[in-house]
Write a protein that holds these residues in place. Sequence first.
Motif, PDB file in Angstrom:
ATOM      1  N   GLU A  95      25.906   7.834 -21.881  1.00  0.00           N
ATOM      2  CA  GLU A  95      25.146   6.450 -21.759  1.00  0.00           C
ATOM      3  C   GLU A  95      24.047   6.380 -20.640  1.00  0.00           C
ATOM      4  OE1 GLU A  95      27.145   2.041 -20.500  1.00  0.00           O
ATOM      5  OE2 GLU A  95      28.476   3.777 -20.693  1.00  0.00           O
ATOM      6  N   PHE A  96      24.260   7.085 -19.608  1.00  0.00           N
ATOM      7  CA  PHE A  96      23.221   7.185 -18.495  1.00  0.00           C
ATOM      8  C   PHE A  96      23.401   8.277 -17.734  1.00  0.00           C
ATOM      9  CE2 PHE A  96      26.264   4.136 -16.447  1.00  0.00           C
ATOM     10  CZ  PHE A  96      26.154   4.546 -15.167  1.00  0.00           C
ATOM     11  N   ALA A  97      22.508   8.605 -16.894  1.00  0.00           N
ATOM     12  CA  ALA A  97      22.731  10.003 -16.021  1.00  0.00           C
ATOM     13  C   ALA A  97      21.937   9.323 -14.591  1.00  0.00           C
ATOM     14  CB  ALA A  97      21.945  11.286 -16.144  1.00  0.00           C
ATOM     15  N   THR A  98      22.818   9.686 -13.504  1.00  0.00           N
ATOM     16  CA  THR A  98      22.051   9.303 -12.100  1.00  0.00           C
ATOM     17  C   THR A  98      21.742  10.656 -11.284  1.00  0.00           C
ATOM     18  OG1 THR A  98      23.377   7.399 -12.641  1.00  0.00           O
ATOM     19  CG2 THR A  98      22.476   8.067 -10.099  1.00  0.00           C
ATOM     20  N   VAL A  99      20.483  10.526 -10.761  1.00  0.00           N
ATOM     21  CA  VAL A  99      20.437  11.331  -9.466  1.00  0.00           C
ATOM     22  C   VAL A  99      19.543  10.608  -8.378  1.00  0.00           C
ATOM     23  CG1 VAL A  99      19.826  13.365 -10.987  1.00  0.00           C
ATOM     24  CG2 VAL A  99      17.812  11.910 -10.409  1.00  0.00           C
ATOM     25  N   PHE A 100      19.740  11.088  -7.067  1.00  0.00           N
ATOM     26  CA  PHE A 100      19.091  10.588  -6.038  1.00  0.00           C
ATOM     27  C   PHE A 100      17.929  11.546  -5.682  1.00  0.00           C
ATOM     28  CE2 PHE A 100      22.960   8.285  -5.894  1.00  0.00           C
ATOM     29  CZ  PHE A 100      22.697   6.959  -5.345  1.00  0.00           C
ATOM     30  N   ARG A 101      16.819  11.083  -5.363  1.00  0.00           N
ATOM     31  CA  ARG A 101      15.670  11.795  -4.880  1.00  0.00           C
ATOM     32  C   ARG A 101      14.959  11.050  -3.661  1.00  0.00           C
ATOM     33  NH1 ARG A 101      16.592  16.132  -5.685  1.00  0.00           N
ATOM     34  NH2 ARG A 101      14.513  17.244  -6.289  1.00  0.00           N
ATOM     35  N   THR A 102      13.864  11.529  -3.241  1.00  0.00           N
ATOM     36  CA  THR A 102      13.073  10.773  -2.128  1.00  0.00           C
ATOM     37  C   THR A 102      11.530  11.029  -2.754  1.00  0.00           C
ATOM     38  OG1 THR A 102      12.841  12.751  -0.902  1.00  0.00           O
ATOM     39  CG2 THR A 102      14.478  11.403  -0.366  1.00  0.00           C
ATOM     40  N   ALA A 103      10.519  10.038  -2.104  1.00  0.00           N
ATOM     41  CA  ALA A 103       9.242  10.063  -2.421  1.00  0.00           C
ATOM     42  C   ALA A 103       8.618   9.416  -1.350  1.00  0.00           C
ATOM     43  CB  ALA A 103       8.796   9.338  -3.896  1.00  0.00           C
ATOM     44  N   ARG A 104       7.202   9.861  -1.383  1.00  0.00           N
ATOM     45  CA  ARG A 104       6.485   9.444   0.027  1.00  0.00           C
ATOM     46  C   ARG A 104       5.260   9.195  -0.312  1.00  0.00           C
ATOM     47  NH1 ARG A 104       3.661  10.799   4.741  1.00  0.00           N
ATOM     48  NH2 ARG A 104       3.881  13.000   4.069  1.00  0.00           N
ATOM     49  N   ARG A 105       4.313   8.159  -0.143  1.00  0.00           N
ATOM     50  CA  ARG A 105       3.041   7.926  -0.214  1.00  0.00           C
ATOM     51  C   ARG A 105       2.277   9.012   0.713  1.00  0.00           C
ATOM     52  NH1 ARG A 105       1.240   2.011   0.395  1.00  0.00           N
ATOM     53  NH2 ARG A 105       2.296   2.272   2.138  1.00  0.00           N
ATOM     54  N   LEU A 106       1.367   9.785   0.114  1.00  0.00           N
ATOM     55  CA  LEU A 106       0.879  10.628   1.066  1.00  0.00           C
ATOM     56  C   LEU A 106      -0.836  10.056   1.425  1.00  0.00           C
ATOM     57  CD1 LEU A 106       1.547  13.996  -0.531  1.00  0.00           C
ATOM     58  CD2 LEU A 106       2.534  12.702   1.416  1.00  0.00           C
ATOM     59  N   PHE A 107      -1.519   9.444   0.420  1.00  0.00           N
ATOM     60  CA  PHE A 107      -2.809   8.731   0.820  1.00  0.00           C
ATOM     61  C   PHE A 107      -3.251   8.014  -0.477  1.00  0.00           C
ATOM     62  CE2 PHE A 107      -4.883  12.353  -1.455  1.00  0.00           C
ATOM     63  CZ  PHE A 107      -5.910  11.687  -2.155  1.00  0.00           C
ATOM     64  N   GLU A 108      -3.963   7.141  -0.259  1.00  0.00           N
ATOM     65  CA  GLU A 108      -4.661   6.209  -1.378  1.00  0.00           C
ATOM     66  C   GLU A 108      -6.116   6.136  -0.919  1.00  0.00           C
ATOM     67  OE1 GLU A 108      -2.797   2.072   0.144  1.00  0.00           O
ATOM     68  OE2 GLU A 108      -1.918   2.738  -1.688  1.00  0.00           O
ATOM     69  N   GLY A 109      -6.751   5.780  -2.131  1.00  0.00           N
ATOM     70  CA  GLY A 109      -8.331   5.549  -1.778  1.00  0.00           C
ATOM     71  C   GLY A 109      -9.111   6.067  -3.060  1.00  0.00           C
ATOM     72  N   GLN A 110     -10.122   6.692  -2.766  1.00  0.00           N
ATOM     73  CA  GLN A 110     -11.072   7.069  -3.877  1.00  0.00           C
ATOM     74  C   GLN A 110     -11.021   8.494  -4.368  1.00  0.00           C
ATOM     75  OE1 GLN A 110     -12.105   3.750  -5.530  1.00  0.00           O
ATOM     76  NE2 GLN A 110     -13.715   5.157  -6.056  1.00  0.00           N
ATOM     77  N   ILE A 111     -10.754   8.999  -5.434  1.00  0.00           N
ATOM     78  CA  ILE A 111     -10.775  10.348  -5.835  1.00  0.00           C
ATOM     79  C   ILE A 111     -12.164  10.738  -6.566  1.00  0.00           C
ATOM     80  CG2 ILE A 111      -9.588  10.257  -7.999  1.00  0.00           C
ATOM     81  CD1 ILE A 111      -8.003  12.738  -7.252  1.00  0.00           C
ATOM     82  N   PHE A 112     -12.623  11.802  -6.515  1.00  0.00           N
ATOM     83  CA  PHE A 112     -14.007  12.269  -6.905  1.00  0.00           C
ATOM     84  C   PHE A 112     -13.678  13.334  -7.840  1.00  0.00           C
ATOM     85  CE2 PHE A 112     -14.878   9.596  -3.308  1.00  0.00           C
ATOM     86  CZ  PHE A 112     -15.978   9.081  -3.372  1.00  0.00           C
ATOM     87  N   TRP A 113     -14.727  13.397  -8.829  1.00  0.00           N
ATOM     88  CA  TRP A 113     -14.572  14.798  -9.522  1.00  0.00           C
ATOM     89  C   TRP A 113     -16.044  14.694 -10.140  1.00  0.00           C
ATOM     90  CZ3 TRP A 113     -13.095  10.170 -11.294  1.00  0.00           C
ATOM     91  CH2 TRP A 113     -13.553   9.668 -12.698  1.00  0.00           C
ATOM     92  N   LYS A 114     -16.400  15.962 -10.459  1.00  0.00           N
ATOM     93  CA  LYS A 114     -17.813  16.305 -10.816  1.00  0.00           C
ATOM     94  C   LYS A 114     -17.899  15.981 -12.613  1.00  0.00           C
ATOM     95  CE  LYS A 114     -17.510  20.378  -9.166  1.00  0.00           C
ATOM     96  NZ  LYS A 114     -17.715  21.745  -9.035  1.00  0.00           N
TER      97      LYS A 114
END
Length: 402
Positions: free
Chosen positions: A383-402
């Motif tokens: 029916e459903f499965a459950t886990v507990f995790r953690t997460a964290r915002r490290l940065f946000e802004g503009q990402i660049f690529w060539k």
Amino acid sequence: MLTRAFQRSLRTSHSSQHTVLRTCSNARSTSSSSQHSLPAAYYRGGTSRAVIFNRADLPPSQQEWAPIFRGAIGSPDPYGRQLDGLGGGISSLSKVCVVGAPSTHPAADVDYTFAALGVKNADVDFSSNCGNMVSAVGPYAVDAGLFEAHRDAQSAIVRIHNTNTGKIIHATFPVVNGEAAARGDLAIDGVAGTAAPIKLDFIDPAGSRTGQMLPTGGVRDRFDGVDATCVDVANPCVFVRADDLGVSGTLTPDEISATPGLLARLDSIRRQAGVAMGLASKPEDVPGSVPKIGMVSSPAEGGADGNNKRAVDLVVRALSVGQPHRAVPITVALALATAARLPGSTVADVTSSDPIDPAGITIGHASGKILVGATFRGGGGLEFATVFRTARRLFEGQIFWK
């Protein structure tokens, strides 16, 4: 995209700070004119990290995403380090998530699309879900304003539609001043320190790609002369016993890589299982990310805690995109918890009949252990499965690529 808190801080900052910001912005637009850029964020989710894009910021066609993702992550890199991007040189750090709202599913608040990128090759694989990075999707949705959390709310429940599998995950986590909380007391093996708990409920996770919990029609198959169990829960997975491969179930990831012929044999079994599960018509066409494969062994190999008691109910060493995983993919853990309840499966063969925690199955992995709760219907379906995790915002802004 700036968070609400950052926007408030900018509005109240001194005029000299605004001058610095304008100067930096002008310098960036001049010196980086040969590069492309988009708003993005970078999050840790469970034991993984990924660049996260807002769906609205990407080209409308998914066919146009691959070059952006490769440039952002730094793939392909023949040196295997991804130094020219935000990847980390291993599969758990070579990932991209796309989150959009409103969801295209009536039972969800946001859509979440996952892409696994090859490190040394140019693969951009949309064929699977990433359970670890799911833990960051709810917090990102709140932080980016895709899901409104009231300033006086203490928690949020974000319903997530994973477009790779069509499945729904409910993420429940604390919020502070309308943003996802970072500080908390939950520690997860494989990640230093503690953080706010994130409860993930995977709703009806069976049949994510094949439509069936047992896509080959039985609990046991045989590939390359080795017994295997194929299960499709959250992601298609295949499990073999370490003993049948003539190796210890507690090999470290580096030892797995260094064991002559082991990775090649596991990949051969994985590809044959992929054909048997209906994921491709021939082994060479089986995707790199699914089915995932794990070697299982008895809890006796998992060691004991400080009181010399059994610490886990079974042990796994999992592979992801051809590399030994430093912990365990969450989708593999969900599939293991299901297979452990299937009499005759290779997983049930090595699982203790007396769980150390009545809340679920405790799985030992290369970095520690994880508890997975599984709720079954009367007829035996998950029916459903459950886990507990953690997460964290490290940065946000503009990402660049060539």
